[in-house]
Design an enzyme around this catalytic site. Structure first.
Site, short mmCIF file in Angstrom:
data_model
loop_
_atom_site.label_atom_id
_atom_site.label_comp_id
_atom_site.label_asym_id
_atom_site.label_seq_id
_atom_site.Cartn_x
_atom_site.Cartn_y
_atom_site.Cartn_z
N GLY A 172 -4.63 -6.29 8.21
CA GLY A 172 -3.79 -5.75 7.16
C GLY A 172 -3.44 -6.83 6.15
N CYS A 173 -3.10 -6.42 4.94
CA CYS A 173 -2.84 -7.41 3.88
C CYS A 173 -1.61 -8.26 4.19
CB CYS A 173 -2.72 -6.72 2.53
SG CYS A 173 -1.50 -5.40 2.42
N HIS A 174 -0.46 -7.65 4.43
CA HIS A 174 0.74 -8.43 4.76
C HIS A 174 0.52 -9.22 6.05
CE1 HIS A 174 3.33 -6.49 1.77
NE2 HIS A 174 2.90 -5.33 2.19
N TYR A 182 -2.38 -15.24 -1.62
CA TYR A 182 -3.74 -14.71 -1.68
C TYR A 182 -3.70 -13.40 -2.46
CZ TYR A 182 -1.75 -12.39 2.46
OH TYR A 182 -0.92 -11.73 3.33
#
Length: 307
Positions: free
Chosen positions: A113-115, A278
């Site tokens: 996942g991004c987070h 990022y």
């Protein structure tokens, strides 16, 4: 030539993967006409004809897609939340210790996942080094661009005459049940989930994840943490930076459009800030997915990526 199918190529992550791969000479993209894009029989045929299939779908649809794959040679890279902590799936964060080898040998890879990517990059090596306890009570706040919410949120933010509430950062996940918490906890080996505060802000893409620490809660110093990061991130898309502030600021958009991740340590000897920056669509989604594909293919893992 490697045959690739992107199931869910019309979504934000799928489109970016498609754009990244469409110019590559070593890739042949399997595409479906628009009127058959959601046809189960057409999808099943494409999934089983693929050497590597990317799933860019909601969780339930991703689980359905996996059930369609009967070809034992098809490698599935799932960008949904569905399989990130599932038995038999490899967590696709290549920079974690020993993970490249596991990804290279796997037929089922769950994209992070991004987070979660930023939190895990910051916390996992510190637990492995004994600087942080698995029982640590951690907190994390994470700033993200609105593209992380997919097409509906992008449309909401970019619509003319949108709500004034969208002009300022908005915290969400208020019930502390955010879907990334499960992998953040499991992959780091924590015994309890962190207090997690995600915030979406009015910029398109970029991400800044911060984990604050008191020196009394760690076994070591800020310099010990820096040393761990220097040793842990010597290759791949995650890079340690000694000093990356912009005149006393750290912008969440600093790596927008890129596929790598920059981590740094700020603060002082008593109160320490661990920071990862990022692109939520890059190392937080499509960039990581393509990196995993490159590892499976035995190619340079940065091929086709911006870093």
């Amino acid at each position: 030539m490697t045959n690739i199918f992107i199931d869910g190529s019309a979504g934000t992550t799928g489109l970016r993967i498609f754009d990244r791969l469409s110019g590559r000479k070593d890739i042949s993209l399997i595409t479906l006409p628009e009127d058959r894009r959601k046809d189960p029989s057409a999808r099943k045929e494409a999934l089983n004809a693929a050497d590597i299939a990317f799933l860019c779908l909601p969780d339930a649809a991703a689980q359905e897609a996996v059930s369609m794959v009967g070809n034992p040679d098809t490698v599935v890279i799932d960008t949904s939340t569905a399989h990130r902590t599932s038995p038999g799936w490899t967590y696709g964060f290549a920079e974690l210790s020993g993970m490249r080898e596991r990804i290279a040998a796997s037929k089922r890879i769950a994209n992070p996942g991004c987070h979660a990517s930023g939190f895990i990059a910051l916390v996992n090596p510190l637990i492995a080094a004994g600087i942080l306890s698995r029982d640590a009570g951690l907190s994390c706040f994470s700033l993200t661009g609105y593209s992380g919410g997919g097409k509906s949120m992008i449309s909401e933010y970019e619509a003319s005459g949108n709500s004034v509430l969208l002009s300022a950062p908005r915290q969400y996940g208020l019930t502390q049940t955010h879907k990334h918490l499960k992998e953040m906890t499991a992959v780091c080996g924590l015994t309890r989930s962190p207090v997690f505060c995600p915030v979406v802000a009015p910029f398109y893409s970029g991400m800044e994840v911060t984990v604050p620490l008191f020196s009394a809660d760690i076994s070591g110093t800020a310099e010990d943490i820096r040393s761990v990061y220097r040793d842990a991130y010597t290759s791949g898309l995650v890079k340690y930076a000694e000093n990356c502030d912009e005149k006393g600021f750290l912008s969440a958009a600093a790596l927008s459009g890129r596929d790598d991740m920059q981590i740094t340590v700020c603060g002082n000897d008593d109160r320490i800030l661990l920071v990862a920056r990022y692109d939520n669509l890059g190392k937080g989604a499509s960039g990581a997915a393509i990196q995993n594909m490159n590892i499976v293919l035995g190619a340079d893992e940065t091929t086709g990526l911006e870093c």
